[in-house]
Design a protein around this motif. Structure first.
Motif, PDB file in Angstrom:
ATOM      1  N   TRP A  11       0.851  -1.265  -0.014  1.00  0.00           N
ATOM      2  CA  TRP A  11       0.114   0.113   0.036  1.00  0.00           C
ATOM      3  C   TRP A  11       0.710   1.593  -0.016  1.00  0.00           C
ATOM      4  N   PRO A  12       1.802   1.395   0.511  1.00  0.00           N
ATOM      5  CA  PRO A  12       2.736   2.563   0.543  1.00  0.00           C
ATOM      6  C   PRO A  12       3.170   2.537  -0.914  1.00  0.00           C
ATOM      7  N   THR A  13       3.594   1.637  -1.493  1.00  0.00           N
ATOM      8  CA  THR A  13       3.984   1.442  -2.616  1.00  0.00           C
ATOM      9  C   THR A  13       2.975   1.926  -3.818  1.00  0.00           C
ATOM     10  N   HIS A  14       2.013   1.314  -3.542  1.00  0.00           N
ATOM     11  CA  HIS A  14       0.427   1.928  -4.240  1.00  0.00           C
ATOM     12  C   HIS A  14       0.424   3.299  -4.396  1.00  0.00           C
ATOM     13  N   ASP A  15       0.597   3.881  -3.091  1.00  0.00           N
ATOM     14  CA  ASP A  15       0.259   5.465  -2.986  1.00  0.00           C
ATOM     15  C   ASP A  15       1.445   6.267  -3.875  1.00  0.00           C
ATOM     16  N   TYR A  16       2.630   5.795  -3.520  1.00  0.00           N
ATOM     17  CA  TYR A  16       4.044   6.101  -4.091  1.00  0.00           C
ATOM     18  C   TYR A  16       3.898   6.348  -5.682  1.00  0.00           C
ATOM     19  N   LEU A  17       3.502   5.308  -6.197  1.00  0.00           N
ATOM     20  CA  LEU A  17       3.661   5.252  -7.687  1.00  0.00           C
ATOM     21  C   LEU A  17       2.354   6.003  -8.213  1.00  0.00           C
ATOM     22  N   TYR A  18       1.211   6.147  -7.497  1.00  0.00           N
ATOM     23  CA  TYR A  18       0.189   7.198  -8.192  1.00  0.00           C
ATOM     24  C   TYR A  18       0.791   8.744  -7.795  1.00  0.00           C
ATOM     25  N   ASN A  19       1.289   9.130  -6.562  1.00  0.00           N
ATOM     26  CA  ASN A  19       1.809  10.344  -6.220  1.00  0.00           C
ATOM     27  C   ASN A  19       2.956  10.698  -7.238  1.00  0.00           C
ATOM     28  N   ARG A  20       3.667   9.905  -7.738  1.00  0.00           N
ATOM     29  CA  ARG A  20       4.977  10.217  -8.564  1.00  0.00           C
ATOM     30  C   ARG A  20       4.580   9.781 -10.071  1.00  0.00           C
ATOM     31  N   GLN A  21       3.213   9.756 -10.441  1.00  0.00           N
ATOM     32  CA  GLN A  21       2.963   9.435 -11.710  1.00  0.00           C
ATOM     33  C   GLN A  21       3.518  10.252 -12.650  1.00  0.00           C
ATOM     34  N   SER A  22       3.525  11.401 -12.494  1.00  0.00           N
ATOM     35  CA  SER A  22       3.809  12.329 -13.669  1.00  0.00           C
ATOM     36  C   SER A  22       5.326  12.503 -13.531  1.00  0.00           C
ATOM     37  N   GLU A  23       6.047  12.119 -12.761  1.00  0.00           N
ATOM     38  CA  GLU A  23       7.295  12.323 -12.456  1.00  0.00           C
ATOM     39  C   GLU A  23       8.124  11.233 -13.148  1.00  0.00           C
ATOM     40  N   LEU A  24       7.622   9.793 -12.904  1.00  0.00           N
ATOM     41  CA  LEU A  24       8.357   8.762 -13.429  1.00  0.00           C
ATOM     42  C   LEU A  24       8.848   8.553 -14.821  1.00  0.00           C
ATOM     43  N   PRO A  25       9.800   8.199 -15.252  1.00  0.00           N
ATOM     44  CA  PRO A  25      10.031   7.878 -16.638  1.00  0.00           C
ATOM     45  C   PRO A  25       9.235   6.717 -17.232  1.00  0.00           C
ATOM     46  N   ALA A  26       9.277   7.024 -18.619  1.00  0.00           N
ATOM     47  CA  ALA A  26       8.566   5.694 -19.120  1.00  0.00           C
ATOM     48  C   ALA A  26       8.949   4.228 -18.879  1.00  0.00           C
ATOM     49  N   THR A  27      10.372   4.085 -18.514  1.00  0.00           N
ATOM     50  CA  THR A  27      10.896   2.903 -17.890  1.00  0.00           C
ATOM     51  C   THR A  27      12.179   3.312 -17.183  1.00  0.00           C
TER      52      THR A  27
END
Length: 240
Positions: free
Chosen positions: A149-165
């Motif tokens: 669940w911390p990972t779930h939230d982190y990935l959504y919160n950083r959605q616009s920042e994370l690179p394609a790969t």
């Protein structure tokens, strides 16, 4: 111009016309579906409320075989494990609509956690969101470590920042520390075929049950697509 040339000309024009019509129909269908997913099909959930839709007990021996497949017992979940209402959400961590629904779902669990079991399953739409499968795999690895669940939230919160790969170095030096995951164990998990199999199984199950995009919900086996407003969920639970 010969009769043969005239015939070919008419034939090509006819085929061209058919092709144009087919393209217009295709674009109309795709456009409508995109709108439905973006707006959410809360109207369908509302219709089920007003037509007397009632939740069947998830632990009942009469639960359908389809629901047994959908409501995967080894998937991440929140809420009451024995709740009568089981909501399965197929998600893509790079999907903007999933991001929009995430706080709604969090609020929903806070309000009705004793009445529902929320199960999350992966449906990374790689053709639209390159790298979505990689994020789903990272989430599966975090689940193994009890940190889903911390990972779930982190990935959504950083959605616009994370690179394609994400590169190996980014996973080691950025993702693992941010998620409190051991970098060596995470690398091994990502390379493990069983992790990929779990993500692929989710995706295959989604296709089997008609998932076309994300988010898609199954409420006690009933499919609802798109972003569902909290007030519609409130209406649903007020009728139980």
């Amino acid at each position: 111009m010969s009769l043969r040339q005239t015939w070919w000309g008419v034939t090509l024009l006819s085929l061209g016309g058919v092709l144009v019509v087919a393209i217009v129909i295709f674009l109309a269908v795709v456009g409508r579906y995109w709108w439905e997913i973006k707006q959410g099909r809360g109207d369908i959930l509302a219709q089920k409320i007003y037509s007397g839709f009632t939740a069947s007990t998830s632990t009942n021996n009469n639960v359908s075989a389809d629901r047994v497949i959908l409501e995967r017992t080894d998937a991440p979940y929140l809420g009451n494990a024995d709740a009568e209402v089981v909501i399965v959400e197929f998600v893509d961590f790079k999907c903007p609509n999933c991001l929009a629904e995430a706080p709604i779902i969090k609020n929903l669990v806070q309000k009705y956690g004793n009445k529902l079991k929320l199960i999350i399953r992966n449906f990374p739409v790689e053709s639209l969101h390159p790298g979505a499968t990689q994020l789903a795999t990272i989430a599966e690895c975090a689940y193994e470590e009890g940190l889903y669940w911390p990972t779930h939230d982190y990935l959504y919160n950083r959605q616009s920042e994370l690179p394609a790969t994400l590169s190996d170095e980014e996973i080691k030096n950025v993702i693992a520390p941010a998620l409190n995951l051991d970098a060596v164990r995470l690398k091994a998990c990502l390379a493990n075929r069983n992790t990929t199999v779990r993500v692929n199984r989710d995706y295959a199950d989604g296709l089997q049950f008609g998932v076309r995009g994300t988010p898609t919900f199954f409420v006690n086996g009933e499919k609802i697509e798109g972003v569902i407003p909290l007030e519609v969920w409130d209406q649903f639970f007020s009728k139980l």
